[in-house]
Design a protein around this motif. Structure first.
Motif, short mmCIF file in Angstrom:
data_model
loop_
_atom_site.label_atom_id
_atom_site.label_comp_id
_atom_site.label_asym_id
_atom_site.label_seq_id
_atom_site.Cartn_x
_atom_site.Cartn_y
_atom_site.Cartn_z
N LEU A 327 0.84 -1.20 0.00
CA LEU A 327 0.00 0.00 0.00
C LEU A 327 0.87 1.24 0.00
O LEU A 327 1.69 1.44 0.90
CB LEU A 327 -0.92 0.00 1.23
CG LEU A 327 -1.75 1.27 1.45
CD1 LEU A 327 -2.74 1.48 0.30
CD2 LEU A 327 -2.48 1.22 2.78
N LEU A 328 0.65 2.09 -0.98
CA LEU A 328 1.35 3.36 -1.08
C LEU A 328 0.39 4.48 -0.68
O LEU A 328 -0.68 4.62 -1.26
CB LEU A 328 1.84 3.58 -2.51
CG LEU A 328 2.51 4.93 -2.82
CD1 LEU A 328 3.76 5.12 -1.98
CD2 LEU A 328 2.82 5.05 -4.30
N ILE A 329 0.76 5.25 0.34
CA ILE A 329 -0.04 6.40 0.77
C ILE A 329 0.63 7.66 0.24
O ILE A 329 1.81 7.92 0.53
CB ILE A 329 -0.16 6.46 2.31
CG1 ILE A 329 -0.86 5.19 2.82
CG2 ILE A 329 -0.90 7.71 2.75
CD1 ILE A 329 -0.91 5.09 4.33
N TYR A 348 -1.06 -4.17 5.70
CA TYR A 348 -0.38 -3.80 4.46
C TYR A 348 1.11 -3.56 4.70
O TYR A 348 1.52 -3.16 5.80
CB TYR A 348 -0.98 -2.52 3.87
CG TYR A 348 -2.46 -2.59 3.62
CD1 TYR A 348 -2.97 -3.33 2.56
CD2 TYR A 348 -3.36 -1.91 4.44
CE1 TYR A 348 -4.33 -3.40 2.33
CE2 TYR A 348 -4.72 -1.96 4.22
CZ TYR A 348 -5.21 -2.71 3.16
OH TYR A 348 -6.56 -2.78 2.94
N ASP A 349 1.88 -3.78 3.65
CA ASP A 349 3.27 -3.32 3.61
C ASP A 349 3.20 -1.89 3.08
O ASP A 349 2.75 -1.68 1.94
CB ASP A 349 4.07 -4.23 2.69
CG ASP A 349 5.56 -3.92 2.72
OD1 ASP A 349 5.97 -3.05 3.52
OD2 ASP A 349 6.30 -4.53 1.93
N ILE A 350 3.61 -0.91 3.86
CA ILE A 350 3.29 0.50 3.55
C ILE A 350 4.54 1.30 3.19
O ILE A 350 5.59 1.18 3.82
CB ILE A 350 2.57 1.17 4.75
CG1 ILE A 350 1.20 0.51 4.96
CG2 ILE A 350 2.41 2.67 4.52
CD1 ILE A 350 0.42 1.06 6.12
N ARG A 351 4.38 2.13 2.17
CA ARG A 351 5.34 3.17 1.84
C ARG A 351 4.60 4.50 1.75
O ARG A 351 3.39 4.54 1.48
CB ARG A 351 6.04 2.89 0.50
CG ARG A 351 7.09 1.80 0.54
CD ARG A 351 7.87 1.76 -0.76
NE ARG A 351 8.81 0.66 -0.82
CZ ARG A 351 9.60 0.42 -1.85
NH1 ARG A 351 9.56 1.22 -2.92
NH2 ARG A 351 10.43 -0.61 -1.84
N ILE A 352 5.34 5.58 1.95
CA ILE A 352 4.76 6.93 1.90
C ILE A 352 5.39 7.70 0.75
O ILE A 352 6.62 7.76 0.63
CB ILE A 352 5.00 7.70 3.21
CG1 ILE A 352 4.48 6.89 4.42
CG2 ILE A 352 4.35 9.07 3.15
CD1 ILE A 352 3.01 6.67 4.44
N ARG A 367 7.30 7.69 -9.24
CA ARG A 367 7.29 6.59 -10.20
C ARG A 367 7.93 5.33 -9.61
O ARG A 367 7.47 4.21 -9.86
CB ARG A 367 7.99 6.99 -11.50
CG ARG A 367 7.20 8.01 -12.31
CD ARG A 367 7.73 8.18 -13.71
NE ARG A 367 6.96 9.18 -14.43
CZ ARG A 367 5.79 8.96 -15.01
NH1 ARG A 367 5.26 7.74 -14.96
NH2 ARG A 367 5.16 9.93 -15.64
N GLU A 368 8.96 5.53 -8.82
CA GLU A 368 9.59 4.39 -8.16
C GLU A 368 8.63 3.74 -7.16
O GLU A 368 8.51 2.51 -7.09
CB GLU A 368 10.87 4.84 -7.45
CG GLU A 368 11.63 3.70 -6.79
CD GLU A 368 12.89 4.17 -6.10
OE1 GLU A 368 13.42 3.42 -5.24
OE2 GLU A 368 13.35 5.29 -6.38
N HIS A 369 7.95 4.57 -6.39
CA HIS A 369 6.96 4.05 -5.44
C HIS A 369 5.84 3.33 -6.20
O HIS A 369 5.38 2.26 -5.77
CB HIS A 369 6.35 5.20 -4.64
CG HIS A 369 7.28 5.79 -3.62
ND1 HIS A 369 8.00 5.02 -2.73
CD2 HIS A 369 7.59 7.09 -3.34
CE1 HIS A 369 8.72 5.81 -1.95
NE2 HIS A 369 8.50 7.06 -2.30
#
Length: 659
Positions: A327-329, A348-352, A367-369
């Motif tokens: 999950l990308l926030i 979720y496995d989360i990135r910001i 774009r990488e995220h």
């Protein structure tokens, strides 16, 4: 009275009142003589009125019957077995209650079975995802010259094991074949395997007969979650199917395990219930080790291979981490979601992707995220939502949350709605305002998820000073209604000089854009003049930005006021106003000078039509501190029930499951 129909259609049902209509319609449109078939509905003790709806429909169809189980069995297997026992047809056909049968398909299946003396006829499948119809289960190389063993192998290896088999009833009854009732997952595989193993004549209809609906539904399907029970079922199914089919010349693991294992792992990732324990994991690890050579040859994505590798290495922690969706926030201001990220991280496995402004970001980083993500949550319907809607892949799921200020911007007009799966509104009133402001957003893509409050983080000790201390959390911009709150304070002080007002947040002169806005500054000069003219200088305290979770108690605030303007333009009045929840969570009460939509979010008892009404309520509480505290406790219970963070997290999880 039908004595012996040719075909018995068996339909298991459970809590499908919002989905069964499509099934009814397809059965009503069958191109078959009425005495040629019967429909048997078996309800698994629905709690939503499904069985009652079926009963009301029966008088319209003389060849429809219905049964209801005494208690819920938890899977469609028992209802299907009851249907088999009650059936009278020469052939059986199974249909799920949220799917459809094509109008001419049973006639085609019946004619083919009769001409060829088939024990089993399999056909193609249509999948309806709401956007298009996709044909599945097509056997392009089927040939009338194939042996029975070749036919079995082709069906197992090239078709999904869906329920839509047209099977001779004698094969089922004489071989005591039943749907395995203890399984929640994979029961269709074992039933079909048993039929294939015992059928002497197998045919294939090169046309779709069954429409499988993958349409969104507010009623969760039993297959929406995957955990310990489902994984245990799959492990049993793979072993049992191997034993059933081996004597019939079919190696199930070689034919089908590649697909079965991939589907199971994808389900662990995207439907994870989070209850796969060490013991169940070790059973999976053992199975994969035994079949290491076979599994190593499967053509899987790196994502799936990583999960398989973690299991083969018996690394439970890594496995648990990998079997969560990514999950990308993304957004600029994450204040309304940041403190629930630890709870979301359990699912979720989360990135910001932290944006630098409403439409400013590091595009390379985004774009990488995006390359990493499977789900995207855009906090605010601003430039972030616009950019992601234009750049997401078809296999990703994009959800955008809209608060209030976005209705005054044009970003919603520029979304590529084809790539947006859902837009979340935080209140009922703003659900409708969103659709009014952006007509290009379809209603079916809008969801309601209220804000949440972390009440456990607030300090709320009572003090007698609270009876005379008003609070206002945020006075910018002018629409927050500071002048109205000052008027309330002034009226109270005419009766009791002990009343005072504590203001939390920035002052007008602290914010550059407010300083540049002539109208805004004129309003706040009027507020300053009002304070001076009414000699309120010693009773109004500007405390600046503070941690509300402890400052309301520290400053003895007993009343948090919401006096915002009732503007019906865009962006409009308050969407939710978390300050109201702050007041109750911190041990006081909150009072609202009515603004449109407040009645959909907050109890009617705290909403007032006039300043005088609020003044009267505060005076009453100041004289009756027990009533004041009781009202605070009632408000706190309301927040616990309606705006707790657990419900918010579950709503997010359910949204991604649904879309």
């Amino acid at each position: 009275m039908i004595l012996k129909p040719a075909i018995s259609i068996i339909v298991p049902c459970y809590n499908a009142i919002d989905k069964i209509g499509r099934c009814f319609a397809s059965l009503s449109n069958l191109k078959l003589e009425i005495d040629l078939y019967e429909v048997i509905f078996v309800d698994d003790r629905s709690s939503d009125g499904t069985y009652e709806l079926i009963e009301k429909t029966l008088p319209l169809h003389s060849n429809w019957r219905a049964y209801c189980l005494e208690s819920n069995s938890g899977s469609p297997s028992k209802p299907r077995n009851v249907g088999i026992n009650e059936s009278r047809g020469k052939y059986l056909y199974f249909l799920d209650c949220d799917d459809q049968v094509k109008s001419n398909s049973l006639e085609l299946l019946y004619n083919l079975a009769e001409v060829t003396n088939a024990d089993l006829v399999r056909s193609e499948l249509l999948v309806d995802d709401g956007k298009s119809l996709t044909i599945m289960n097509r056997l392009r190389t089927w040939s009338p010259h194939m042996t029975t063993q070749q036919r079995r192998k082709m069906i197992i290896s090239q078709q999904s094991t869906t329920v839509d088999s047209f099977v001779r009833r004698d094969v089922v009854v004489s071989n005591s074949i039943r749907w395995p009732e203890h399984l929640r997952m994979g029961e269709d595989t074992l039933f079909l395997s048993a039929i294939l193993a015992h059928a002497e004549k197998i045919e294939y209809l090169a046309a779709p007969s069954y429409i499988y609906n993958r349409l969104p539904s507010m009623t969760p399907a039993s297959t929406q979650r995957y955990g310990r029970k489902e994984l245990s079922d799959h492990l049993e199914v793979w072993e049992t199917a191997q034993k059933i089919l081996a004597p019939a010349g079919v190696d199930y693991r070689n034919c089908r395990l590649s697909v079965g294992l991939r589907v199971a792992i994808e389900s662990m990732i995207f439907k994870n219930r989070g209850d796969i324990d060490q013991s169940t994991f070790e059973k999976l690890a053992g199975f994969l080790k035994i079949n290491r050579t076979l599994v190593s040859g499967f053509n899987y994505s790196q994502r799936i291979r990583d999960v398989v590798s973690a299991a083969q290495q018996n690394d439970y922690e890594q496995f648990a981490c990998l079997t969560r969706p990514r999950l990308l926030i993304a957004g600029y201001d994450l204040k309304f979601i940041s403190d629930v990220i630890p709870e979301l991280a359990k699912h979720y496995d989360i990135r910001i992707d932290q944006w630098k402004g409403h439409a400013i970001h590091d595009e390379a980083a985004s774009r990488e995220h995006l390359q990493w993500a499977e789900y995207i949550w855009c906090e605010w319907l601003l430039g972030n939502a616009e950019w992601y809607s234009r750049n997401v892949r078809q296999d990703q799921k994009l959800v955008v949350r809209m608060h209030r200020m976005e209705l005054g911007r044009a970003h919603g007009e520029r979304l590529d709605m084809r790539n947006v799966n859902a837009i979340v509104a935080v209140s009922t009133f703003f659900f409708e305002r969103l659709l009014e402001r952006f007509p290009s957003i379809p209603r079916k893509k809008v969801r309601l998820i209220h804000n949440y409050v972390r009440i456990e983080r607030y300090k709320s000790t009572w003090s007698s000073k609270r009876s005379f201390t008003l609070g206002m959390i945020g006075i910018l911009p002018a629409r927050k209604g500071l002048l109205k709150t000052l008027t309330i304070l002034n009226e109270l002080k005419k009766i009791d000089p002990r009343f005072e007002l504590k203001i939390f947040g920035h002052r007008a002169e602290d914010i550059p854009w407010v300083l540049k806005d002539t109208q805004e500054m004129q309003y706040f000069r009027e507020c300053s003049d009002y304070i001076t003219q009414n000699k309120l200088d010693d009773s109004v305290h500007f405390l600046g930005h503070q941690d509300i979770t402890c400052s309301l108690e520290k400053e003895d605030v007993g009343y948090v006021l919401s006096t915002s303007e009732s503007d019906l333009g865009f962006p409009g009045p308050e969407s939710f106003h978390l300050a109201i929840a702050d007041g109750f969570a911190a041990g006081g009460v909150s009072l609202i000078l009515s603004w449109p939509g407040a009645e959909y979010v907050w109890p009617q008892e705290i909403i007032h039509d006039s300043i005088n009404s609020i003044v009267s309520k505060i005076l009453y509480f100041s004289k009756c501190p027990d009533e004041h505290q009781m009202s605070s406790r009632i408000g706190l219970e309301f927040i616990k029930e309606n705006y707790n963070y657990e419900s918010f997290v579950q709503a997010v999880v359910n949204t991604y499951l649904e879309i």
